[in-house]
Design an enzyme around this catalytic site. Structure first.
Site, PDB file in Angstrom:
ATOM      1  N   ASN A  11       0.796  -1.232   0.000  1.00  0.00           N
ATOM      2  CA  ASN A  11       0.000   0.000   0.000  1.00  0.00           C
ATOM      3  C   ASN A  11       0.826   1.278   0.000  1.00  0.00           C
ATOM      4  O   ASN A  11       0.282   2.375  -0.132  1.00  0.00           O
ATOM      5  CB  ASN A  11      -0.955   0.015   1.204  1.00  0.00           C
ATOM      6  CG  ASN A  11      -0.221  -0.142   2.531  1.00  0.00           C
ATOM      7  OD1 ASN A  11       0.655  -0.989   2.660  1.00  0.00           O
ATOM      8  ND2 ASN A  11      -0.592   0.656   3.518  1.00  0.00           N
ATOM      9  N   ARG A  12       2.149   1.160   0.144  1.00  0.00           N
ATOM     10  CA  ARG A  12       2.971   2.388   0.129  1.00  0.00           C
ATOM     11  C   ARG A  12       4.411   2.038  -0.205  1.00  0.00           C
ATOM     12  O   ARG A  12       4.817   0.876  -0.182  1.00  0.00           O
ATOM     13  CB  ARG A  12       2.902   3.110   1.475  1.00  0.00           C
ATOM     14  CG  ARG A  12       3.411   2.320   2.654  1.00  0.00           C
ATOM     15  CD  ARG A  12       3.065   2.997   3.980  1.00  0.00           C
ATOM     16  NE  ARG A  12       3.470   2.206   5.121  1.00  0.00           N
ATOM     17  CZ  ARG A  12       4.645   2.328   5.743  1.00  0.00           C
ATOM     18  NH1 ARG A  12       5.534   3.213   5.315  1.00  0.00           N
ATOM     19  NH2 ARG A  12       4.948   1.579   6.781  1.00  0.00           N
ATOM     20  N   GLY A  13       5.167   3.067  -0.513  1.00  0.00           N
ATOM     21  CA  GLY A  13       6.600   2.927  -0.709  1.00  0.00           C
ATOM     22  C   GLY A  13       6.999   1.904  -1.754  1.00  0.00           C
ATOM     23  O   GLY A  13       6.452   1.858  -2.860  1.00  0.00           O
ATOM     24  N   ILE A  14       7.955   1.053  -1.395  1.00  0.00           N
ATOM     25  CA  ILE A  14       8.484   0.052  -2.317  1.00  0.00           C
ATOM     26  C   ILE A  14       7.400  -0.922  -2.737  1.00  0.00           C
ATOM     27  O   ILE A  14       7.277  -1.283  -3.909  1.00  0.00           O
ATOM     28  CB  ILE A  14       9.666  -0.694  -1.669  1.00  0.00           C
ATOM     29  CG1 ILE A  14      10.849   0.258  -1.463  1.00  0.00           C
ATOM     30  CG2 ILE A  14      10.087  -1.891  -2.518  1.00  0.00           C
ATOM     31  CD1 ILE A  14      11.990  -0.345  -0.655  1.00  0.00           C
ATOM     32  N   ARG A  34      -2.081  -3.429   6.213  1.00  0.00           N
ATOM     33  CA  ARG A  34      -2.481  -3.696   7.598  1.00  0.00           C
ATOM     34  C   ARG A  34      -3.412  -2.635   8.147  1.00  0.00           C
ATOM     35  O   ARG A  34      -4.294  -2.928   8.947  1.00  0.00           O
ATOM     36  CB  ARG A  34      -1.231  -3.805   8.484  1.00  0.00           C
ATOM     37  CG  ARG A  34      -1.533  -4.279   9.896  1.00  0.00           C
ATOM     38  CD  ARG A  34      -0.257  -4.542  10.682  1.00  0.00           C
ATOM     39  NE  ARG A  34       0.576  -3.357  10.806  1.00  0.00           N
ATOM     40  CZ  ARG A  34       1.649  -3.288  11.578  1.00  0.00           C
ATOM     41  NH1 ARG A  34       2.038  -4.340  12.265  1.00  0.00           N
ATOM     42  NH2 ARG A  34       2.353  -2.176  11.639  1.00  0.00           N
ATOM     43  N   GLY A  82       6.952  -5.264   6.252  1.00  0.00           N
ATOM     44  CA  GLY A  82       7.931  -5.244   7.334  1.00  0.00           C
ATOM     45  C   GLY A  82       7.770  -4.004   8.194  1.00  0.00           C
ATOM     46  O   GLY A  82       7.120  -3.033   7.793  1.00  0.00           O
ATOM     47  N   TYR A 145      15.967  -5.182  13.338  1.00  0.00           N
ATOM     48  CA  TYR A 145      15.644  -5.105  11.906  1.00  0.00           C
ATOM     49  C   TYR A 145      16.711  -5.818  11.069  1.00  0.00           C
ATOM     50  O   TYR A 145      16.396  -6.604  10.166  1.00  0.00           O
ATOM     51  CB  TYR A 145      15.534  -3.636  11.501  1.00  0.00           C
ATOM     52  CG  TYR A 145      15.117  -3.409  10.070  1.00  0.00           C
ATOM     53  CD1 TYR A 145      13.800  -3.607   9.671  1.00  0.00           C
ATOM     54  CD2 TYR A 145      16.042  -2.978   9.125  1.00  0.00           C
ATOM     55  CE1 TYR A 145      13.401  -3.380   8.355  1.00  0.00           C
ATOM     56  CE2 TYR A 145      15.656  -2.745   7.810  1.00  0.00           C
ATOM     57  CZ  TYR A 145      14.346  -2.946   7.431  1.00  0.00           C
ATOM     58  OH  TYR A 145      13.961  -2.725   6.131  1.00  0.00           O
ATOM     59  N   LYS A 149      16.164  -9.115   8.663  1.00  0.00           N
ATOM     60  CA  LYS A 149      16.378  -9.005   7.227  1.00  0.00           C
ATOM     61  C   LYS A 149      17.510  -9.913   6.738  1.00  0.00           C
ATOM     62  O   LYS A 149      17.447 -10.442   5.623  1.00  0.00           O
ATOM     63  CB  LYS A 149      16.658  -7.547   6.839  1.00  0.00           C
ATOM     64  CG  LYS A 149      15.446  -6.628   6.971  1.00  0.00           C
ATOM     65  CD  LYS A 149      14.327  -7.055   6.033  1.00  0.00           C
ATOM     66  CE  LYS A 149      13.202  -6.046   5.965  1.00  0.00           C
ATOM     67  NZ  LYS A 149      12.139  -6.433   5.014  1.00  0.00           N
TER      68      LYS A 149
END
Length: 239
Positions: A11-14, A34, A82, A145, A149
């Site tokens: 839904n956003r960004g990358i 989410r 994430g 994080y 990852k």
């Protein structure tokens, strides 16, 4: 041929850029989110928005059922969802650590395992996990994080060995600093410090990440599996 594609955290960004790239190429795209409202531009492209918290197994199962009813079994999965809860080690609570790992690593395991049912039956599939340059080289204040990852690399490579004979590929994309709403809100001095470490001297555009994901999901990449592709302007070279 139009494929059933699922992007988590689209839904956003990358994630939004990845969903948009697949939709513009003619694929049937669903994406999870989410909270908040689904972006209008993805609705205009015919993408299916599915509310899902990937830390909840029941929500993951329901999301897949909805996608399968509308688009058919998922053929391409991009695990992008994430979170971050940055904090120096001595101030990082156990909840700060476990919640990030549960979303970024265990949540990815949940969506990959569920997608694998149909991929095994079809004897084909493409899975791309979105990691980060800090998962390869580390970053102060991001132990949780970075750990989550970097673990995606081990997950992808183990599954690449386990399921390669079924024509299912697993690859990892590790973005560096990307020009998103979040990074634009950083103080100017912080942005300059970040950029000073990047050989190409600029942030990545989200479309540059999406292009690599689409390539790894294409027929041209059919003999690539277990790979980690950095898209970081040279920031993490050698890691």
């Amino acid at each position: 041929m139009s494929r059933s594609v699922l992007v988590t955290g689209g839904n956003r960004g990358i994630g939004l850029a990845i969903a948009r790239a697949f939709a513009q190429a003619g694929d049937k795209v669903a994406y999870t989110y989410r909270s908040g409202e689904p972006p209008a531009e993805l609705a205009d492209l015919g993408c299916l928005a599915v509310r899902c918290d990937i830390t909840d197994s029941e929500q993951v199962e329901q999301a897949y059922k909805e996608v399968e009813e509308r688009h058919g079994p998922v053929e391409v999965l991009v695990a992008n969802a994430g979170i971050t809860k940055d904090q120096l080690l001595m101030r990082m609570s156990e909840e700060d650590f476990t919640s990030v790992v549960d979303t970024n690593l265990t949540g990815t395991f949940r969506v990959v395992k569920r997608a694998n049912k149909a991929m095994l039956r079809a004897r084909k599939g493409r899975v791309v996990l979105i990691s980060s340059v800090v998962g390869l080289m580390g970053q102060a204040g991001q132990a949780n994080y970075s750990a989550s990852k970097s673990a995606l690399v081990g997950l992808a490579r183990s599954l690449a060995r386990e399921l390669g004979s079924r024509n299912i590929t697993f690859n990892v994309v590790a973005p560096g600093f990307v020009d998103t709403d979040m990074t634009r809100e950083l103080p100017e001095q912080t942005r300059k410090e970040f950029l000073s470490r990047v050989p190409l001297g600029r942030y990545a555009e989200v479309e540059e990440i999406a292009g690599v994901v689409r390539f790894l999901s294409s027929d041209e990449a059919s003999y690539i599996t277990g790979a980690v592709i950095p898209v970081d302007g040279g920031l993490g070279m050698g890691h």
